[in-house]
Structure formats: C-alpha cells, structure tokens
Design a protein around this motif. Structure first.
Motif, PDB file in Angstrom:
ATOM      1  N   ILE A 130       0.854  -1.194   0.000  1.00 39.81           N
ATOM      2  CA  ILE A 130       0.000   0.000   0.000  1.00 39.81           C
ATOM      3  C   ILE A 130       0.887   1.240   0.000  1.00 39.81           C
ATOM      4  CG2 ILE A 130      -1.803   1.258   1.220  1.00 39.81           C
ATOM      5  CD1 ILE A 130      -2.698  -1.417   2.429  1.00 39.81           C
ATOM      6  N   ALA A 131       0.856   1.970  -1.091  1.00 33.58           N
ATOM      7  CA  ALA A 131       1.696   3.166  -1.239  1.00 33.58           C
ATOM      8  C   ALA A 131       0.989   4.362  -0.615  1.00 33.58           C
ATOM      9  CB  ALA A 131       1.975   3.432  -2.715  1.00 33.58           C
ATOM     10  N   VAL A 132       1.651   5.033   0.281  1.00 34.23           N
ATOM     11  CA  VAL A 132       1.084   6.210   0.939  1.00 34.23           C
ATOM     12  C   VAL A 132       2.225   7.122   1.361  1.00 34.23           C
ATOM     13  CG1 VAL A 132       1.029   4.977   3.143  1.00 34.23           C
ATOM     14  CG2 VAL A 132      -0.422   6.985   2.835  1.00 34.23           C
ATOM     15  N   ASP A 133       2.003   8.405   1.255  1.00 30.40           N
ATOM     16  CA  ASP A 133       3.011   9.371   1.668  1.00 30.40           C
ATOM     17  C   ASP A 133       2.830   9.713   3.139  1.00 30.40           C
ATOM     18  OD1 ASP A 133       4.229   9.651  -0.854  1.00 30.40           O
ATOM     19  OD2 ASP A 133       2.669  11.060  -1.498  1.00 30.40           O
ATOM     20  N   PRO A 134       3.919   9.953   3.854  1.00 33.71           N
ATOM     21  CA  PRO A 134       3.786  10.317   5.263  1.00 33.71           C
ATOM     22  C   PRO A 134       3.129  11.677   5.439  1.00 33.71           C
ATOM     23  CG  PRO A 134       6.064  10.563   4.545  1.00 33.71           C
ATOM     24  CD  PRO A 134       5.320   9.923   3.420  1.00 33.71           C
ATOM     25  N   GLY A 135       2.420  11.832   6.530  1.00 31.19           N
ATOM     26  CA  GLY A 135       1.748  13.086   6.837  1.00 31.19           C
ATOM     27  C   GLY A 135       1.218  13.040   8.251  1.00 31.19           C
ATOM     28  N   PRO A 136       0.460  14.019   8.688  1.00 31.73           N
ATOM     29  CA  PRO A 136      -0.042  14.042  10.058  1.00 31.73           C
ATOM     30  C   PRO A 136      -0.878  12.811  10.407  1.00 31.73           C
ATOM     31  CG  PRO A 136      -0.332  16.188   9.013  1.00 31.73           C
ATOM     32  CD  PRO A 136       0.114  15.246   7.935  1.00 31.73           C
ATOM     33  N   ALA A 137      -1.650  12.311   9.437  1.00 35.71           N
ATOM     34  CA  ALA A 137      -2.511  11.160   9.724  1.00 35.71           C
ATOM     35  C   ALA A 137      -1.713   9.868   9.833  1.00 35.71           C
ATOM     36  CB  ALA A 137      -3.578  11.026   8.642  1.00 35.71           C
ATOM     37  N   LEU A 138      -0.680   9.733   9.023  1.00 37.48           N
ATOM     38  CA  LEU A 138       0.170   8.546   9.025  1.00 37.48           C
ATOM     39  C   LEU A 138       1.626   9.011   8.995  1.00 37.48           C
ATOM     40  CD1 LEU A 138      -1.842   6.269   6.563  1.00 37.48           C
ATOM     41  CD2 LEU A 138      -1.458   5.846   9.001  1.00 37.48           C
ATOM     42  N   PRO A 139       2.241   9.197  10.165  1.00 39.05           N
ATOM     43  CA  PRO A 139       3.595   9.765  10.227  1.00 39.05           C
ATOM     44  C   PRO A 139       4.654   8.805   9.694  1.00 39.05           C
ATOM     45  CG  PRO A 139       2.481   9.803  12.379  1.00 39.05           C
ATOM     46  CD  PRO A 139       1.684   8.936  11.481  1.00 39.05           C
ATOM     47  N   GLN A 140       5.813   9.359   9.398  1.00 37.41           N
ATOM     48  CA  GLN A 140       6.947   8.520   9.046  1.00 37.41           C
ATOM     49  C   GLN A 140       7.374   7.731  10.273  1.00 37.41           C
ATOM     50  OE1 GLN A 140      10.374  10.585   7.532  1.00 37.41           O
ATOM     51  NE2 GLN A 140      11.543   8.714   7.186  1.00 37.41           N
ATOM     52  N   ARG A 141       7.669   6.441  10.077  1.00 34.33           N
ATOM     53  CA  ARG A 141       8.116   5.574  11.166  1.00 34.33           C
ATOM     54  C   ARG A 141       9.525   5.085  10.875  1.00 34.33           C
ATOM     55  NH1 ARG A 141       4.636   7.303  14.837  1.00 34.33           N
ATOM     56  NH2 ARG A 141       2.537   6.396  14.700  1.00 34.33           N
ATOM     57  N   ARG A 190       9.465   2.224   0.816  1.00 34.10           N
ATOM     58  CA  ARG A 190       8.611   2.844   1.807  1.00 34.10           C
ATOM     59  C   ARG A 190       7.151   2.603   1.464  1.00 34.10           C
ATOM     60  NH1 ARG A 190       9.330   9.174   2.632  1.00 34.10           N
ATOM     61  NH2 ARG A 190       8.009   9.230   0.782  1.00 34.10           N
ATOM     62  N   GLY A 191       6.343   2.291   2.451  1.00 31.42           N
ATOM     63  CA  GLY A 191       4.917   2.100   2.264  1.00 31.42           C
ATOM     64  C   GLY A 191       4.242   2.050   3.619  1.00 31.42           C
ATOM     65  N   LEU A 192       2.996   1.622   3.642  1.00 37.16           N
ATOM     66  CA  LEU A 192       2.259   1.515   4.897  1.00 37.16           C
ATOM     67  C   LEU A 192       2.881   0.437   5.768  1.00 37.16           C
ATOM     68  CD1 LEU A 192      -0.289   2.484   6.475  1.00 37.16           C
ATOM     69  CD2 LEU A 192      -1.492   0.525   5.468  1.00 37.16           C
ATOM     70  N   VAL A 193       3.085   0.736   7.030  1.00 33.54           N
ATOM     71  CA  VAL A 193       3.524  -0.262   8.007  1.00 33.54           C
ATOM     72  C   VAL A 193       2.556  -0.258   9.179  1.00 33.54           C
ATOM     73  CG1 VAL A 193       5.970  -0.218   7.376  1.00 33.54           C
ATOM     74  CG2 VAL A 193       5.129   1.376   9.113  1.00 33.54           C
ATOM     75  N   HIS A 194       2.391  -1.407   9.793  1.00 32.03           N
ATOM     76  CA  HIS A 194       1.499  -1.542  10.935  1.00 32.03           C
ATOM     77  C   HIS A 194       2.116  -0.954  12.189  1.00 32.03           C
ATOM     78  CE1 HIS A 194      -0.251  -3.679  14.433  1.00 32.03           C
ATOM     79  NE2 HIS A 194      -1.372  -3.658  13.738  1.00 32.03           N
ATOM     80  N   ILE A 213      -4.839  -6.323  13.931  1.00 30.19           N
ATOM     81  CA  ILE A 213      -5.606  -5.428  14.787  1.00 30.19           C
ATOM     82  C   ILE A 213      -4.654  -4.422  15.435  1.00 30.19           C
ATOM     83  CG2 ILE A 213      -7.431  -7.118  15.216  1.00 30.19           C
ATOM     84  CD1 ILE A 213      -6.083  -7.755  17.905  1.00 30.19           C
ATOM     85  N   ASP A 214      -5.213  -3.428  16.098  1.00 26.78           N
ATOM     86  CA  ASP A 214      -4.427  -2.439  16.851  1.00 26.78           C
ATOM     87  C   ASP A 214      -3.447  -1.684  15.950  1.00 26.78           C
ATOM     88  OD1 ASP A 214      -5.816  -3.259  19.031  1.00 26.78           O
ATOM     89  OD2 ASP A 214      -4.114  -4.083  20.119  1.00 26.78           O
ATOM     90  N   TRP A 215      -3.974  -0.787  15.127  1.00 25.32           N
ATOM     91  CA  TRP A 215      -3.186  -0.077  14.120  1.00 25.32           C
ATOM     92  C   TRP A 215      -2.704   1.295  14.579  1.00 25.32           C
ATOM     93  CZ3 TRP A 215      -2.114  -1.418   8.878  1.00 25.32           C
ATOM     94  CH2 TRP A 215      -2.599  -2.674   8.480  1.00 25.32           C
ATOM     95  N   GLY A 216      -2.741   1.573  15.856  1.00 25.31           N
ATOM     96  CA  GLY A 216      -2.413   2.914  16.321  1.00 25.31           C
ATOM     97  C   GLY A 216      -0.955   3.315  16.214  1.00 25.31           C
ATOM     98  N   CYS A 217      -0.052   2.356  15.947  1.00 22.91           N
ATOM     99  CA  CYS A 217       1.360   2.675  15.724  1.00 22.91           C
ATOM    100  C   CYS A 217       1.697   2.695  14.241  1.00 22.91           C
ATOM    101  CB  CYS A 217       2.260   1.653  16.429  1.00 22.91           C
ATOM    102  SG  CYS A 217       2.169   1.688  18.226  1.00 22.91           S
ATOM    103  N   ALA A 218       0.669   2.674  13.385  1.00 24.30           N
ATOM    104  CA  ALA A 218       0.887   2.612  11.942  1.00 24.30           C
ATOM    105  C   ALA A 218       1.502   3.904  11.428  1.00 24.30           C
ATOM    106  CB  ALA A 218      -0.432   2.336  11.215  1.00 24.30           C
ATOM    107  N   GLY A 219       2.011   3.816  10.222  1.00 22.23           N
ATOM    108  CA  GLY A 219       2.602   4.984   9.580  1.00 22.23           C
ATOM    109  C   GLY A 219       3.216   4.573   8.259  1.00 22.23           C
ATOM    110  N   VAL A 220       4.182   5.343   7.830  1.00 24.39           N
ATOM    111  CA  VAL A 220       4.861   5.091   6.559  1.00 24.39           C
ATOM    112  C   VAL A 220       6.313   4.790   6.860  1.00 24.39           C
ATOM    113  CG1 VAL A 220       5.453   6.045   4.310  1.00 24.39           C
ATOM    114  CG2 VAL A 220       3.271   6.644   5.386  1.00 24.39           C
ATOM    115  N   GLY A 221       6.796   3.663   6.357  1.00 24.08           N
ATOM    116  CA  GLY A 221       8.170   3.299   6.633  1.00 24.08           C
ATOM    117  C   GLY A 221       8.606   2.080   5.843  1.00 24.08           C
ATOM    118  N   HIS A 222       9.758   1.559   6.191  1.00 27.58           N
ATOM    119  CA  HIS A 222      10.340   0.396   5.528  1.00 27.58           C
ATOM    120  C   HIS A 222       9.629  -0.878   6.007  1.00 27.58           C
ATOM    121  CE1 HIS A 222      13.308  -2.647   4.369  1.00 27.58           C
ATOM    122  NE2 HIS A 222      13.841  -1.741   3.563  1.00 27.58           N
TER     123      HIS A 222
END
Length: 295
Positions: A130-141, A190-194, A213-222
C-alpha cells in the motif's frame, strides 16, 4: 468492570445498527477497552469492536492514526478491520471509533504452524504494497512501536535495580546500538507499516490470516519495521527458527528478497528490555545472529 460509557455505546449502536438488540458488551483488555459488542438484528448475531480514548490507555492520536490506516487498508482491499464510524468527540465527549471484528484468534494464542507463519509473512507483504506518503494522519516511522517506543519503563527499572542478567543485556543492547549507528539507515522502500506487528496483533482462522488489529502505531516506513518485529515475536513464541517462516512467506508474496533484514532484526531487538526473563536467551540469540550478518 469499566465499561465504555452510555454515550459511547449509544453512539456505536446508532452508527452501526440502530434497530439491533445488544446481547453483550465485553472488555478485551483489563478494563481499559477495547470492547467487543455483540448485537442481534434480523435473527443474526453481529460483532464489532468499540474503542474510546476516554478510558483506554490508547489516546486520541492512536485512534486517529488507526482510523487512517484502516481506511488505507480498505481502499487497497487488504483484509483488516473495517472502520464503521469514528466520532471526534462532539457526540460522545471523547474520540471514539467503531470497527468490524475479525474472525479467528491471535496467532500468538495458537500452536506453531509453519503454513500459518508463511501466511503471516504473506499478509504483511500485502500491507506493505500500500503506497502512501507520510503526513499528520500517518507519520513517518523509523522503528516499531512509535511514538512511545518499546520497553522504556522496563529499561529504566533495570538500570535502577540492576541484576547480572540485566547488566549483561544492557551491554549487549548498547553494543548493538553502537554498531547500528555506524550504518546508513535503510530507506530504499517505503509504504504503509502496521508498526506493532507482533503475533498477538495478527488474527488467523486455521492457517488463513484474517488481518491485523491495533493499528495505532501505523505509519509510513520500511517493511523491515514490521518484519523484524514479527520475526522476533515468532522467535519468542515458537523458537528462533520460526522467524524464518515469516520471512519466507513475505518474500514469496512480494516476489523478491527482503532487503536489510539484519538491520531491521537489530532494530526490533533494541526495543526490548535488557532482562526479558525467560525470553532473554532467545532475544540474545536473535540479536547476535543479526549482528553477525550486519554490514
């Protein structure tokens, strides 16, 4: 038992199935939520998971990030809980989310099965496509378990009340961190990470993975952020060799070799406490294997 509160429960039912009859509301985590809600509508039992930042250890940011990640997963048709509704607090007083409940049980609660572990790796590969750019909703991890990190409290406790085992662990982790710091960080993919892909957050029915489940640490990363974390979890749960099945499943599904895995295995191990109790020897072996291949 702490319940989600009348306002949150009423909002959830109205947003989901207004005419349904509530059968049960069950806490899933030590009185802090989330809560599994079961209702009957048209003679059929339906289940959903309610999360609220008001009484949960999970805060507002956690629920907002989880909602963003679940939206991305649904758009990509990747198996995961589906977000039914989210309230920004105007209706319930706190940020509250409702999502579908996955079938099966956590992989960590089931006996070792290499086909299931292969499926874990394959499912993670789907997420990482899943390709997504980092931002406030899904930060870089940059590592698992962000933003708060792993066993910070335990690390402090070990330093304040050192034992021989914790001192040995501290030295090993410090040496690993130093070796890691001398290498360039791998950002080639880089893409979506859990972000918290331990086996207790991965659901499976038989050998089929039904989602994370429990996606609250998700973001964009390796992808290695999730792979290293899942592999270390498999090592703790089933033994060192179980970690390889997850990697094999990922590479088969991705159609390529995973890059920089010794680096990411090391990153995962650095999130552990110096003294892991019965798991310390496993962590040490996992980390030492990664360090031997690190360059």
């Amino acid at each position: 038992m702490v319940d989600p509160g009348a306002a949150s429960l009423s909002w959830a039912i109205d947003a989901w199935m207004p005419s349904a009859a509530v059968v049960s509301v069950r806490d899933l985590h030590e009185g802090q939520g989330p809560w599994l809600i079961e209702v009957i509508s048209d003679c059929t039992l339906h289940r959903a998971v309610l999360r609220t930042a008001g009484t949960s250890a999970k805060g507002d940011e956690y629920l907002q990030i989880e909602a963003a990640a679940l939206t991305q997963a649904e758009r990509a048709a990747v198996d995961a809980p589906r977000l039914i509704a989210i309230d920004d607090g105007r209706q319930t007083g706190v940020i509250t989310s409702l999502q579908t409940a996955l079938t099966g049980d956590t992989v960590a609660a089931q006996p070792r099965n290499d086909d299931r572990l292969l499926a874990v790796g394959g499912h993670l590969a789907e997420v990482h496509r899943i390709a997504v750019d980092p931002g406030p909703a899904l930060p870089q991890r940059l590592r698992p378990l962000e933003p708060g990190g792993g066993y910070t409290a335990e690390k402090r406790a070990s330093a304040e009340n050192p034992t021989r085992r914790s001192r040995d662990g501290t030295r090993l982790l410090a040496a690993a961190a130093q070796q890691l710091a001398s290498l360039p960080r791998s950002h080639s993919i880089r893409g979506l990470v859990h972000g918290d892909a331990w086996l207790g957050n991965i659901m499976a029915a038989g050998t089929r993975v039904t989602g994370l489940i429990d996606w609250g640490c998700a973001g964009v990363g390796h992808p290695g952020i999730d792979l290293g974390h899942a592999r270390l979890s498999a090592a703790f749960t089933y033994g060192i060799k179980a970690a390889d099945a997850i990697l094999d499943g990922w590479e088969q599904a991705a159609g390529r070799a995973a890059d920089a895995m010794p680096y990411w295995d090391t990153v995962a191990a650095l999130e552990t406490a110096p003294d892991m109790g019965a798991g310390t020897d496993t962590r040490d072996e996992f980390l030492q294997r990664a360090l031997a291949k690190l360059h």
